[in-house]
Scaffold this active site. Structure first.
Site, short mmCIF file in Angstrom:
data_model
loop_
_atom_site.label_atom_id
_atom_site.label_comp_id
_atom_site.label_asym_id
_atom_site.label_seq_id
_atom_site.Cartn_x
_atom_site.Cartn_y
_atom_site.Cartn_z
N LYS A 107 0.81 -1.22 0.00
CA LYS A 107 0.00 0.00 0.00
C LYS A 107 0.85 1.27 0.00
O LYS A 107 0.43 2.31 -0.49
CB LYS A 107 -0.95 0.01 1.20
CG LYS A 107 -2.11 -0.95 1.02
CD LYS A 107 -3.17 -0.73 2.09
CE LYS A 107 -4.43 -1.51 1.78
NZ LYS A 107 -4.28 -2.96 2.07
N GLU A 129 -9.64 7.59 3.33
CA GLU A 129 -10.51 6.78 4.17
C GLU A 129 -9.76 5.49 4.47
O GLU A 129 -8.84 5.12 3.75
CB GLU A 129 -11.81 6.46 3.45
CG GLU A 129 -11.74 5.29 2.48
CD GLU A 129 -10.81 5.52 1.30
OE1 GLU A 129 -10.79 6.66 0.79
OE2 GLU A 129 -10.09 4.59 0.90
N SER A 395 1.83 -9.80 -0.69
CA SER A 395 1.42 -8.39 -0.60
C SER A 395 1.73 -7.72 0.74
O SER A 395 1.94 -6.52 0.79
CB SER A 395 -0.07 -8.25 -0.92
OG SER A 395 -0.85 -9.04 -0.06
C1 PLP Z 1 -5.07 -3.94 1.66
C2 PLP Z 1 -4.37 -5.20 1.39
C3 PLP Z 1 -4.76 -6.07 0.35
C4 PLP Z 1 -5.98 -5.85 -0.49
O1 PLP Z 1 -5.97 -4.71 -1.28
P1 PLP Z 1 -5.73 -4.74 -2.85
O2 PLP Z 1 -6.04 -3.36 -3.28
O3 PLP Z 1 -6.64 -5.77 -3.45
O4 PLP Z 1 -4.31 -5.10 -3.06
C5 PLP Z 1 -4.01 -7.22 0.11
N1 PLP Z 1 -2.93 -7.51 0.87
C6 PLP Z 1 -2.54 -6.71 1.88
C7 PLP Z 1 -1.34 -7.10 2.68
C8 PLP Z 1 -3.24 -5.54 2.18
O5 PLP Z 1 -2.83 -4.76 3.20
#
Ligand code: PLP
Length: 417
Positions: A107, A129, A395
């Site tokens: 993010k 938000e 992610s």
């Molecule tokens: C917020 C988040 C997501 C989901 O958001 P996307 O916009 O679909 O990427 C996925 N993995 C993590 C670690 C997150 O913090």
């Protein structure tokens, strides 16, 4: 006959996407996307649309962004060979480590890029938000680094559920505003942040956290997250001498997945898989699998797939991972699903928890619960496709999920592999 026409159209749309001709002038990805926003916001969205291409393309902006990505975010993030999982699955597995980016997830790539853009556009403050608080923390950190004040709207219920993140945001200098109306969670917080923006569309910059919302946000977020796929592609070629056979990412709004997938769309031999939250089952309100179970509709300014009932009311959603718990999905994913370039599948809460446990034990990495869905999808695919080279978008890290894990898997069960 009809099938042939459809195929030609799909191939053309994919080519346009790869060549950067989509979204079109109206912000559309084929039938999806667009800009459904109040008239008062249209001038601001148009300004942002031109900034998304003009400013982002400027050499001076790119230089500042890449310096900050290296010095402050910690990019490039590593590509880790996952030998334990590989041996267990009978595959060659590589992990793109966004969990090692500053604040612990992908993010930050988007938050930093947009905070710099806001400053470049002359905004006096940023509004955002947040649901679970992860985007709020990334935004608060990026705004502190860039030196621009920021206010984060958060539903009252989420504030209670996520108090450590509220504290983190405040320590990073953000003003956290409790939303007491509506559903008192993410959806209400988005409405309030929009309302704030409408009251001063010139001086305020709205920093959206995923590849959703009205044009140009899905495009802007894709551009800022594409660093994931660009790095991973080069790293894998360097380390392994070949491209991936299959790539997996989890899909909430779709930002980490589109960032990983977009630079790989032209690699015909690479299969792409987006894994949504299957929750507790396929029933109404039991999951957040928008592409698997949704229908086209408008949510938060964009025409995309949407979980809705027969009257078009947005459905309740469920996922063990707060970051996937969203009834919509970005319009580029809706197009990629409809033309068949990306395959979308689901993983249930239980499958994600099993995959998370396996990753902990075999790799010494605690992934986020969101990310665990990608592992679950990859693990299932590997079982019927032995010997393949698999790339997984890791992610984020799972430290934030410890309270949930302690509750749903007390003591930490072993993987059922
Ligand atoms: C917020 C988040 C997501 C989901 O958001 P996307 O916009 O679909 O990427 C996925 N993995 C993590 C670690 C997150 O913090």
């Amino acid at each position: 006959m009809a099938a042939r026409v459809d195929q030609a159209t799909d191939a053309q749309l994919l080519r346009q996407l790869i060549d950067g001709q989509l979204p079109d002038g109206r912000g559309r990805y084929g039938p999806f996307g667009g800009c459904y926003a109040p008239e008062t916001l249209m001038p601001a969205l148009r300004r942002l649309a031109s900034a998304s291409s003009d400013i982002l393309d400027q050499a001076s902006f790119q230089a500042r962004l890449s310096t900050e990505l290296a010095d402050w975010v910690g990019r490039p993030t590593p590509l880790t060979p996952a030998r334990g999982l590989g041996a267990s699955w009978g595959a060659e597995v590589w992990l793109k480590r966004e969990d090692l980016a500053h604040t612990g997830a992908h993010k930050i790539n988007n938050a930093l890029g947009q905070a710099l853009l806001a400053q470049e556009m002359g905004a006096r403050r940023v509004v955002a938000e947040t649901g679970a608080g992860q985007h709020g923390v990334a935004t608060a950190a990026a705004c502190a680094r860039v030196g621009i004040p920021c206010s984060v709207y958060m539903g009252e219920i989420d504030i209670e559920r996520q108090s450590p993140n509220v504290d983190r945001m405040r320590r990073l200098g953000a003003e956290v505003i409790a939303v007491t109306g509506g559903d008192r969670t993410l959806r209400a917080a988005i409405d309030e942040a929009f309302r704030d923006w409408v009251s001063d569309p010139e001086g305020t910059y709205y920093l959206l956290g995923s590849a959703v919302g009205p044009h140009p946000y899905p495009f802007l977020v894709q551009r800022l997250q594409a660093v994931i796929g660009n790095e991973a592609r080069a790293q894998l070629l360097h380390r392994s001498g070949a491209l991936a056979d299959a790539v997996f990412a989890c899909v909430g709004g779709g930002s980490n997945a589109i960032g990983l997938f977009h630079p790989l769309l032209g690699d015909e031999q690479t299969l792409l898989f987006g894994i949504e939250a299957g929750g507790e089952g396929a029933g109404l309100g039991q999951h957040s699998a928008t592409l698997a179970h949704g229908k086209p509709g408008v949510l938060h300014g964009s025409y995309s797939m949407l979980l809705q009932d027969v009257n078009g009311q947005v459905q309740e959603t469920h996922s063990v991972s707060a970051g996937l718990d969203y009834p919509g999905v970005g319009p580029e994913h809706a197009l990629l699903a409809s033309i068949g370039r990306v395959h979308y599948d689901t993983a249930t809460d239980e499958e994600a928890l099993d995959a998370l446990a396996e990753c902990c034990l075999l790799e010494g990495i605690l992934p986020a619960l969101e990310t665990a869905h990608a592992f679950a999808g990859a693990r299932r695919w590997a079982a019927s496709n032995p010997g393949k080279r698999i790339l997984i978008g890791l992610s984020g890290r799972g430290d934030k999920d410890m309270p949930t894990l302690t509750k749903v898997r007390p003591g930490g069960q072993h993987a059922t592999a």
